[in-house]
Enzyme design. Structure first.
Site, PDB file in Angstrom:
ATOM      1  N   ARG A 119       0.654  -1.280   0.018  1.00  0.00           N
ATOM      2  CA  ARG A 119      -0.252   0.038  -0.025  1.00  0.00           C
ATOM      3  C   ARG A 119       0.807   1.311   0.006  1.00  0.00           C
ATOM      4  NH1 ARG A 119      -3.253  -3.797   2.644  1.00  0.00           N
ATOM      5  NH2 ARG A 119      -5.090  -4.109   1.393  1.00  0.00           N
ATOM      6  N   ASP A 148      -0.108  -6.688  -3.089  1.00  0.00           N
ATOM      7  CA  ASP A 148      -1.470  -6.629  -2.986  1.00  0.00           C
ATOM      8  C   ASP A 148      -2.279  -5.635  -4.109  1.00  0.00           C
ATOM      9  OD1 ASP A 148      -4.096  -5.991  -1.266  1.00  0.00           O
ATOM     10  OD2 ASP A 148      -2.931  -6.594   0.238  1.00  0.00           O
ATOM     11  N   HIS A 219      -6.912 -10.332  -3.390  1.00  0.00           N
ATOM     12  CA  HIS A 219      -5.628  -9.072  -3.253  1.00  0.00           C
ATOM     13  C   HIS A 219      -4.524  -9.126  -4.284  1.00  0.00           C
ATOM     14  CE1 HIS A 219      -7.034  -7.090   0.387  1.00  0.00           C
ATOM     15  NE2 HIS A 219      -7.351  -8.305   0.961  1.00  0.00           N
ATOM     16  N   ASP A 282      -6.743 -13.997   2.349  1.00  0.00           N
ATOM     17  CA  ASP A 282      -7.945 -13.491   3.280  1.00  0.00           C
ATOM     18  C   ASP A 282      -8.890 -12.650   2.189  1.00  0.00           C
ATOM     19  OD1 ASP A 282      -5.655 -11.899   2.453  1.00  0.00           O
ATOM     20  OD2 ASP A 282      -6.146 -10.014   3.520  1.00  0.00           O
ATOM     21  N   GLU A 283     -10.013 -12.160   2.550  1.00  0.00           N
ATOM     22  CA  GLU A 283     -10.918 -11.514   1.740  1.00  0.00           C
ATOM     23  C   GLU A 283     -10.852 -11.943   0.241  1.00  0.00           C
ATOM     24  OE1 GLU A 283     -10.827  -7.428   4.645  1.00  0.00           O
ATOM     25  OE2 GLU A 283      -9.012  -7.696   3.142  1.00  0.00           O
ATOM     26  N   TYR A 375      -3.727  -4.483  15.719  1.00  0.00           N
ATOM     27  CA  TYR A 375      -3.320  -4.138  14.273  1.00  0.00           C
ATOM     28  C   TYR A 375      -2.693  -2.611  14.563  1.00  0.00           C
ATOM     29  CZ  TYR A 375      -5.218  -7.302  10.859  1.00  0.00           C
ATOM     30  OH  TYR A 375      -5.333  -8.352  10.139  1.00  0.00           O
ATOM     31  N   ASP A 377      -1.876  -0.514  12.163  1.00  0.00           N
ATOM     32  CA  ASP A 377      -2.259   0.705  11.586  1.00  0.00           C
ATOM     33  C   ASP A 377      -3.329   1.577  12.141  1.00  0.00           C
ATOM     34  OD1 ASP A 377      -3.775  -1.626  11.056  1.00  0.00           O
ATOM     35  OD2 ASP A 377      -4.588  -0.495   9.085  1.00  0.00           O
ATOM     36  N   THR A 414      -0.452  -0.673   5.703  1.00  0.00           N
ATOM     37  CA  THR A 414       0.002   0.807   5.455  1.00  0.00           C
ATOM     38  C   THR A 414      -1.075   1.767   4.648  1.00  0.00           C
ATOM     39  OG1 THR A 414       1.456  -0.160   3.841  1.00  0.00           O
ATOM     40  CG2 THR A 414       2.568   0.231   5.913  1.00  0.00           C
ATOM     41  N   GLU A 415      -2.040   1.330   4.373  1.00  0.00           N
ATOM     42  CA  GLU A 415      -3.092   2.237   3.638  1.00  0.00           C
ATOM     43  C   GLU A 415      -2.788   3.728   4.268  1.00  0.00           C
ATOM     44  OE1 GLU A 415      -4.176  -0.706   4.914  1.00  0.00           O
ATOM     45  OE2 GLU A 415      -5.733  -1.664   3.603  1.00  0.00           O
TER      46      GLU A 415
HETATM   47  C1  ACM Z   1      -6.392  -8.745   6.637  1.00  0.00           C
HETATM   48  O1  ACM Z   1      -6.159  -8.008   7.621  1.00  0.00           O
HETATM   49  N1  ACM Z   1      -7.026  -8.444   5.634  1.00  0.00           N
HETATM   50  C2  ACM Z   1      -5.536  -9.967   6.942  1.00  0.00           C
END
Ligand code: ACM
Ligand code: ZN
Length: 502
Positions: A119, A148, A219, A282-283, A375, A377, A414-415
């Site tokens: 990011r 990503d 991603h 993920d996601e 987390y 961030d 790091t967005e």
């Molecule tokens: C994540 O935070 N998408 C693993």
């Protein structure tokens, strides 16, 4: 006591031993650590006022220290333990080492920090500085999120354009609501294979394992932008300039997608000696798989009941491929939301309490990384220092003794971390809290005592020019905390790239 993480046991006797001007000797089993001792402790080889000795009874990563007026004896059964003995002495270099004994070993064998360089890019020097800080607090895993939707940041020789093109996005999100900056981001921002080798060697000297993550099959927009034919719709797309989860993912029904992921895995495995490989997972939205003829045909052929099982199919195949190369797979806990996953996989637990507990009850293994606890961030109002200090299976409502917990890891996404100043602010002194959470036995942990010991380490960070979060901001409480929550929450949504460190 001037030590972080706090040792498992220590008995000070009164009096201090100063290392300056002294000599050291080592058992030959520790000969490769001689340059480390010279550099970190400013000692010369000689008679051995300070001696590094083998004691087979000490557990892996553990060490014991005996200090009296005659000198210092450090015992360990293997080099990593001896290294941690050196680190303990390094922390006491300025103040002198207290006479007495330390019996030390970590609570968890795996103690990590994750860094997302996709990011926002942080270069070799920042990565090395982070590794050095990790080593100084006995952290031993650096999980490197290299790719990503918003950027591909590792050179792949077989696909030279992947990093050159995949590292650039035409614009940049300035907030979570879609406000754009109007400028390109990231040209040239990737790690060459030589950079990677240099960093891996730097980490190895500090007994840190570097685990690469290539997030798949979601991603992955930064790669699919170059190879749209590997997505279900095969339509042109761009390296994503916005944050958030993308619907376009790899086409599981296309054998070329597997050929591509295998090529990437081959080169990444050659670069990283780590026994682990993180495949993300993920996601992963299933939307495109639903309407894709190739994915639907594969479901029929393999008798897969639902689209989610396509991710299971991909995970199983990838796990087997990695196993054939001698690697163990790690994936985020969403990989459990599909059909049978190989028992040998390690699940990184960031959400999904029930599925992970069930996995553990079947004998599976996990790394504990709950987003609501650790987390990095997130602003300090969300994951304050005290919360992060409590990181462990118990923070997820599991038993502190939960079987299958390899350890803990705190991710730095790091967005909204767009420069080094903010990077430092988010990371320190949370890194120190993570280190103690990973190392110190629960019975010895005490947040207040930790913050008192932290004070002199913050002085060191100041001398090093690191923009750490100061004590009045790292644990916002009461009305001040509520006010901060309100202000930071609003700004975080609207303008994550502006300074909101109140
Ligand atoms: C994540 O935070 N998408 C693993
Ligand atoms: Zn498809």
């Amino acid at each position: 006591m001037r030590i972080i993480p706090k040792p498992a046991e220590n008995t000070p006797m009164g009096g201090t031993y100063f290392l300056s001007g002294k000599t050291f000797s080592t058992d030959k089993a520790f000969a490769s650590l001689i340059p480390t001792v010279e550099k970190r402790l400013d000692l010369r080889q000689g008679e051995g006022d300070v001696a590094f000795l083998v004691d087979e009874k000490i557990p892996p990563q553990g060490y014991n220290i005996e200090v009296n007026e005659e000198g210092v004896k450090v015992y360990a059964s293997e080099k990593q333990g001896a290294f941690y003995g050196i680190i303990t002495l390094q922390q006491y270099k300025k103040t002198g080492v207290p006479y007495g004994t330390i019996f030390d070993k970590p609570r968890f064998s795996y103690r990590g920090i994750m860094l997302d360089v996709a990011r926002h890019f942080f270069d070799k020097e920042v990565v090395k500085e982070t590794l050095e800080q990790m080593a100084y607090y006995k952290l031993n895993v650096f999980h490197w999120h290299l790719t990503d939707d918003q950027g591909w940041r590792v050179e792949i020789k077989k696909y030279p354009h992947l990093a050159e093109v995949g590292c650039v996005r035409k614009d940049e999100s300035l907030n979570w609501l879609g406000k754009m900056k109007g400028e390109e981001y990231g040209r040239g921002c990737y790690f060459t294979q030589d950079d990677i080798r240099e960093i891996v060697a730097f980490a190895a000297e500090r007994f840190i394992t570097v685990i690469p993550e290539i997030d798949m099959p979601g991603h992955l927009t930064s790669a699919l932008a170059l190879f749209p034919e590997l997505s279900c719709e095969k339509k042109p797309l761009e390296v994503s300039p916005k944050w958030g989860v993308k619907d376009t993912v790899g086409c599981i029904g296309n054998p070329d997608f597997f050929a591509f992921t295998h090529d990437i895995i081959d080169e990444i495995c050659d670069l990283f000696p780590s026994p682990y490989f993180h495949i993300g997972g993920d996601e992963v939205p299933r939307t495109k798989w639903k309407s894709c003829p190739a994915c639907q045909a594969l479901m029929q052929e393999k008798n897969l009941k639902k689209e989610g099982d396509l991710q299971g199919y991909f995970t199983r195949e990838t796990v087997a491929y990695l196993a054939s190369k001698g690697k163990r797979t790690i994936g985020w806990n969403e990989i459990l939301r599909t059909n049978d996953i190989e028992e040998n996989v390690i699940v990184q637990w960031w959400t999904g309490k029930d599925e992970t507990l069930q996995w553990l009850s079947k004998g599976g293994e996990t790394i504990v990384s709950p987003c609501k606890v650790c987390y990095l961030d997130y602003p300090y109002i969300a994951t304050n220092l005290e919360k992060i200090y409590g990181l462990g299976p118990e923070a997820m409502g599991a038993s502190p003794e939960q079987k299958g917990v390899l350890g803990i890891e705190a991710p730095l996404w790091t967005e909204v971390i767009y420069d080094k100043k903010k990077y430092d602010f988010q990371l320190y002194p949370r890194l120190q809290a993570v280190a103690e959470a990973g190392w110190t036995p629960l019975s010895r942990k005490n947040y207040k005592d930790f913050t008192e010991r932290l004070a002199s380490f913050l002085e060191e960070l100041k001398e090093q020019g690191i923009n750490f979060c100061p004590p009045e901001k790292y644990n916002p409480v009461g009305w001040k905390g509520l006010r901060q929550k309100w202000i930071v929450g609003r700004k975080f949504l609207r303008e994550p790239n502006v300074e909101v460190n109140l």
